[in-house]
Design a protein around this motif. Structure first.
Motif, short mmCIF file in Angstrom:
data_model
loop_
_atom_site.label_atom_id
_atom_site.label_comp_id
_atom_site.label_asym_id
_atom_site.label_seq_id
_atom_site.Cartn_x
_atom_site.Cartn_y
_atom_site.Cartn_z
N VAL A 6 0.83 -1.20 0.00
CA VAL A 6 0.00 0.00 0.00
C VAL A 6 0.87 1.25 0.00
N ILE A 7 0.25 2.34 -0.38
CA ILE A 7 0.86 3.66 -0.31
C ILE A 7 0.08 4.48 0.71
N LEU A 8 0.79 5.21 1.55
CA LEU A 8 0.17 6.16 2.47
C LEU A 8 0.41 7.56 1.94
N ARG A 9 -0.67 8.32 1.81
CA ARG A 9 -0.57 9.67 1.26
C ARG A 9 -1.18 10.66 2.25
N PRO A 10 -0.35 11.31 3.07
CA PRO A 10 -0.89 12.29 4.04
C PRO A 10 -1.19 13.62 3.38
N GLY A 11 -2.21 14.32 3.91
CA GLY A 11 -2.59 15.63 3.41
C GLY A 11 -2.04 16.74 4.29
N ALA A 12 -2.66 17.91 4.15
CA ALA A 12 -2.20 19.09 4.89
C ALA A 12 -2.62 18.98 6.36
N LYS A 13 -1.72 19.40 7.24
CA LYS A 13 -1.95 19.31 8.68
C LYS A 13 -2.54 20.62 9.19
N ARG A 14 -3.43 20.50 10.19
CA ARG A 14 -3.99 21.69 10.83
C ARG A 14 -4.21 21.39 12.30
N ARG A 15 -4.47 22.45 13.06
CA ARG A 15 -4.74 22.30 14.49
C ARG A 15 -6.12 21.69 14.69
N LEU A 16 -6.22 20.66 15.51
CA LEU A 16 -7.51 20.05 15.84
C LEU A 16 -8.07 20.67 17.11
N LEU A 17 -7.24 20.74 18.14
CA LEU A 17 -7.75 21.27 19.41
C LEU A 17 -6.60 21.71 20.29
N ASP A 18 -6.79 22.82 20.98
CA ASP A 18 -5.87 23.31 22.01
C ASP A 18 -6.68 23.40 23.29
N ALA A 19 -6.35 22.55 24.25
CA ALA A 19 -7.12 22.50 25.49
C ALA A 19 -6.47 23.29 26.61
N TRP A 42 -18.03 13.92 18.43
CA TRP A 42 -16.72 13.32 18.60
C TRP A 42 -16.20 13.65 19.99
N HIS A 43 -15.60 12.65 20.62
CA HIS A 43 -15.04 12.81 21.96
C HIS A 43 -13.56 12.48 21.91
N ALA A 44 -12.75 13.35 22.52
CA ALA A 44 -11.31 13.16 22.62
C ALA A 44 -10.92 12.95 24.07
N PHE A 61 -6.97 12.57 32.62
CA PHE A 61 -7.20 12.56 31.19
C PHE A 61 -8.09 13.71 30.77
N LEU A 62 -7.70 14.36 29.70
CA LEU A 62 -8.57 15.33 29.04
C LEU A 62 -9.83 14.64 28.54
N HIS A 63 -10.96 15.35 28.60
CA HIS A 63 -12.18 14.97 27.89
C HIS A 63 -12.71 16.21 27.20
N ALA A 64 -12.80 16.14 25.88
CA ALA A 64 -13.35 17.24 25.09
C ALA A 64 -14.25 16.66 24.02
N SER A 65 -15.20 17.46 23.51
CA SER A 65 -16.10 16.96 22.48
C SER A 65 -16.42 18.06 21.47
N ALA A 66 -16.78 17.62 20.26
CA ALA A 66 -17.12 18.55 19.17
C ALA A 66 -18.09 17.86 18.22
N ASP A 67 -18.80 18.66 17.43
CA ASP A 67 -19.79 18.11 16.50
C ASP A 67 -19.16 17.34 15.36
N ASP A 68 -17.94 17.75 14.93
CA ASP A 68 -17.29 17.05 13.82
C ASP A 68 -15.79 17.27 13.90
N LEU A 69 -15.07 16.67 12.95
CA LEU A 69 -13.62 16.78 12.92
C LEU A 69 -13.12 17.82 11.93
N THR A 70 -14.01 18.60 11.38
CA THR A 70 -13.62 19.48 10.27
C THR A 70 -13.76 20.96 10.62
N GLY A 71 -13.58 21.31 11.86
CA GLY A 71 -13.55 22.72 12.19
C GLY A 71 -14.50 23.17 13.27
#
Length: 296
Positions: A6-19, A42-44, A61-71
């Motif tokens: 297989v080939i792994l192809r990563p995309g552009a990185k961005r900040r997900l969360l700063d707690a 989503w729960h982290a 442990f941190l517990h955080a949640s959001a509606d989605d992973l895209t912003g």
């Protein structure tokens, strides 16, 4: 026709969360896990501690949640599963959460003064907010046995985790144990063994295994180079070797692989660590290597 690599192809990185509580009070998120709950959020969860790094003082442990992973913005909740001093825990590391049988199951390492016998621990929850530790601990292992990750294959569950070939130090390994009920685990076998010997750290941290076509990929964190994750391909989920190393540049620490069926079926890779300002995320395509197919 043989199975193609297989080939792994990563995309552009961005900040997900700063707690961090504030810019003047930075906190880091290290080994972590993400899961989509029954509430469609989503729960982290992850190691959560004020800077600077203090691995033996990481006691919640941190517990955080959001509606989605895209912003969507993340809501930081009360921390969960503090180290239980009354049973000798001094720190808690590397939660991994799965959903099964109407409950959530969190596997994590409970550190004590004895680095040769770290405890692999389980807690369960109905709602991802209130957690009940399971007694007794699942098993003990060393050196600093930690970073559990659990998947199901066939009729059995498999737990991958980091340890050394002897409890007081040796070759760094990814060990694997199996279970039919998530409570009773087999004796360990070796899924991957490094040529590097030691105790702390090592090149087998944060192991994570995913299906890839007719094979499997093992991701591990190379702690000698802090922001570096390696990936190994194998047709056997219980045995990986250096010959399966994939050619990909993944500059993540404590990487997790996250599938998002509700987000167009995309797969993501996340990262965190000391002095990294929280968690990052970027897409990760897992593709057949058609160049190999053309050679067959």
């Amino acid at each position: 026709m043989p199975t193609a690599p297989v080939i792994l192809r990563p995309g552009a990185k961005r900040r997900l969360l700063d707690a961090s509580p504030s810019a003047a009070e930075p906190w880091y998120v290290n080994d972590h896990t993400l899961i989509r709950g029954h509430d469609d959020r989503w729960h982290a969860f992850g190691i959560w501690h004020p800077e600077p790094a203090d691995p033996l003082g990481e006691d919640r442990f941190l517990h955080a949640s959001a509606d989605d992973l895209t912003g969507a913005p993340w809501t930081v909740h009360d921390p969960v599963l503090h180290a239980r001093g009354e049973i000798g825990e001094t720190h808690v590391w590397a939660p991994h959460v799965i959903a099964h049988d109407g409950r959530y199951w969190m596997f994590y390492a409970g550190g004590t003064a004895d680095h040769t016998a770290y405890r692999m621990t389980l807690a369960t929850s109905e709602d991802l907010f209130t957690w009940t530790p399971h007694e007794p601990v699942l098993f003990e292992d060393g050196f600093d046995a930690r970073d559990p990750m659990v998947i199901r294959h066939g009729q059995r569950w498999y737990m991958y985790y980091t340890r050394t070939s002897a409890p007081d130090g040796g070759a760094h390994q990814v060990a694997v144990r199996s279970s039919t009920d998530l409570l009773t685990w087999s004796e360990p076998s070796v899924a991957y063994e490094s040529t590097i010997f030691g105790t702390y750290g090592g090149p087998t941290e944060s192991s994570f295994v995913v299906r890839a076509g007719q094979g499997w990929i093992l991701f591990v964190c190379e702690s000698a180079e802090y922001d570096r994750t390696l990936a190994y391909f194998s047709t056997d989920p219980l045995r990986f070797g250096d010959s399966g190393l994939l050619d990909v540049d993944l500059d993540e620490h404590c990487a997790e692989i996250v599938a998002d069926p509700a987000g167009g079926g995309r797969t993501w890779i996340t990262g965190g660590g000391w002095d990294r300002g929280g968690l990052t995320i970027r897409p990760l395509e897992i593709l057949p290597d058609v160049r190999e197919e053309e050679l067959v």
